[in-house]
Design an enzyme around this catalytic site. Structure first.
Site, PDB file in Angstrom:
ATOM      1  N   TYR A  65       0.827  -1.263  -0.081  1.00 23.10           N
ATOM      2  CA  TYR A  65      -0.010  -0.029   0.031  1.00 23.10           C
ATOM      3  C   TYR A  65       0.885   1.584  -0.085  1.00 23.10           C
ATOM      4  O   TYR A  65       0.298   2.512  -0.358  1.00 23.10           O
ATOM      5  CB  TYR A  65      -0.871   0.042   1.172  1.00 23.10           C
ATOM      6  CG  TYR A  65      -0.064  -0.181   2.680  1.00 23.10           C
ATOM      7  CD1 TYR A  65       0.613   0.641   3.179  1.00 23.10           C
ATOM      8  CD2 TYR A  65       0.114  -1.335   3.332  1.00 23.10           C
ATOM      9  CE1 TYR A  65       1.338   0.867   4.256  1.00 23.10           C
ATOM     10  CE2 TYR A  65       1.123  -1.547   4.171  1.00 23.10           C
ATOM     11  CZ  TYR A  65       1.489  -0.580   4.892  1.00 23.10           C
ATOM     12  OH  TYR A  65       2.394  -0.537   5.972  1.00 23.10           O
ATOM     13  N   GLY A  66       2.151   1.271  -0.079  1.00 23.86           N
ATOM     14  CA  GLY A  66       3.020   2.533   0.192  1.00 23.86           C
ATOM     15  C   GLY A  66       4.033   2.498  -0.595  1.00 23.86           C
ATOM     16  O   GLY A  66       4.123   2.172  -1.989  1.00 23.86           O
ATOM     17  N   THR A  67       5.525   2.419  -0.450  1.00 22.56           N
ATOM     18  CA  THR A  67       6.376   2.713  -1.145  1.00 22.56           C
ATOM     19  C   THR A  67       6.893   1.452  -2.074  1.00 22.56           C
ATOM     20  O   THR A  67       7.692   1.685  -2.870  1.00 22.56           O
ATOM     21  CB  THR A  67       7.711   3.147  -0.412  1.00 22.56           C
ATOM     22  OG1 THR A  67       8.021   2.248   0.686  1.00 22.56           O
ATOM     23  CG2 THR A  67       7.615   4.287   0.380  1.00 22.56           C
ATOM     24  N   LEU A  68       6.348   0.427  -1.839  1.00 19.50           N
ATOM     25  CA  LEU A  68       6.402  -0.637  -2.546  1.00 19.50           C
ATOM     26  C   LEU A  68       5.619  -0.887  -3.846  1.00 19.50           C
ATOM     27  O   LEU A  68       5.868  -1.687  -4.862  1.00 19.50           O
ATOM     28  CB  LEU A  68       6.326  -1.998  -1.722  1.00 19.50           C
ATOM     29  CG  LEU A  68       7.673  -2.238  -0.982  1.00 19.50           C
ATOM     30  CD1 LEU A  68       6.879  -3.586  -0.163  1.00 19.50           C
ATOM     31  CD2 LEU A  68       8.826  -2.446  -1.490  1.00 19.50           C
TER      32      LEU A  68
ATOM     33  N   GLU B   2      11.347  -4.598   5.817  1.00 25.27           N
ATOM     34  CA  GLU B   2      10.089  -4.161   6.492  1.00 25.27           C
ATOM     35  C   GLU B   2      10.509  -4.123   8.042  1.00 25.27           C
ATOM     36  O   GLU B   2       9.668  -3.552   8.625  1.00 25.27           O
ATOM     37  CB  GLU B   2       8.912  -4.634   6.121  1.00 25.27           C
ATOM     38  CG  GLU B   2       8.347  -4.612   4.645  1.00 25.27           C
ATOM     39  CD  GLU B   2       8.190  -3.371   4.462  1.00 25.27           C
ATOM     40  OE1 GLU B   2       8.012  -2.304   5.189  1.00 25.27           O
ATOM     41  OE2 GLU B   2       7.365  -2.892   3.008  1.00 25.27           O
TER      42      GLU B   2
END
EC number: 4.3.2.8
Length: 156
Positions: free
Chosen positions: A7-10, A82
């Site tokens: 949901y983010g920087t990936l 992570e």
């Protein structure tokens, strides 16, 4: 192969997406776009403006993201990347599939009849109390209108 919801920087087009494409980390294949079934607080927090999904199901918004099928090597890499289990914890949640690109996959990999799938996600149950009061996002973009640009690892 395991399914991981990012949901983010990936996500594609975001600063850390390259780690999913790097074969040295293992295999990751894009499967589709989805949204969490339950709402969660997605906030941008900490000195490096990191997107964080707080493990508070039922609060926040239904968060948009992407589903990847990853092999064991990539899953192990992502755990380390992570900071699991200290910074993030890998848990399981249900997502509603919005777009599915794996029509050739095995039937057990396809969404259920109700359009949902269970995926791993990296969320956090340990956070500063004031993070709950930060603005909740339904979708993350490091260059978004929030004005909180992500500080990449190589700049820290």
């Amino acid at each position: 192969m395991a399914r991981v919801f990012v949901y983010g920087t990936l996500k594609r087009g975001q600063p850390n997406h390259g780690v999913l494409r790097d074969g040295a980390n293992g295999r990751a294949a894009f499967r589709g776009r989805a949204r969490t079934v339950e709402p969660y607080p997605l906030v941008i927090a900490g000195e490096h403006n990191i997107p964080r999904l707080l493990n508070l199901p039922g609060q926040g918004r239904r968060v948009a993201g992407e589903i990847y099928a990853v092999d064991e090597r990539m899953l192990s890499f992502l755990d380390e990347f992570e900071g699991c289990p200290d910074m993030y914890q890998r848990t399981s949640l249900r997502v509603t599939v919005l777009e599915w690109e794996d029509a050739r996959g095995a039937p057990e990999d396809a969404p259920a009849a109700d359009g949902t799938l269970r995926c791993f996600v990296y969320s956090t149950a340990s956070y500063a109390p004031d993070w709950v009061r930060l603005p909740h996002l339904d979708s993350y973009d490091s260059r978004g209108a929030h004005g909180l640009p992500y500080n990449p690892r190589e700049n820290r």
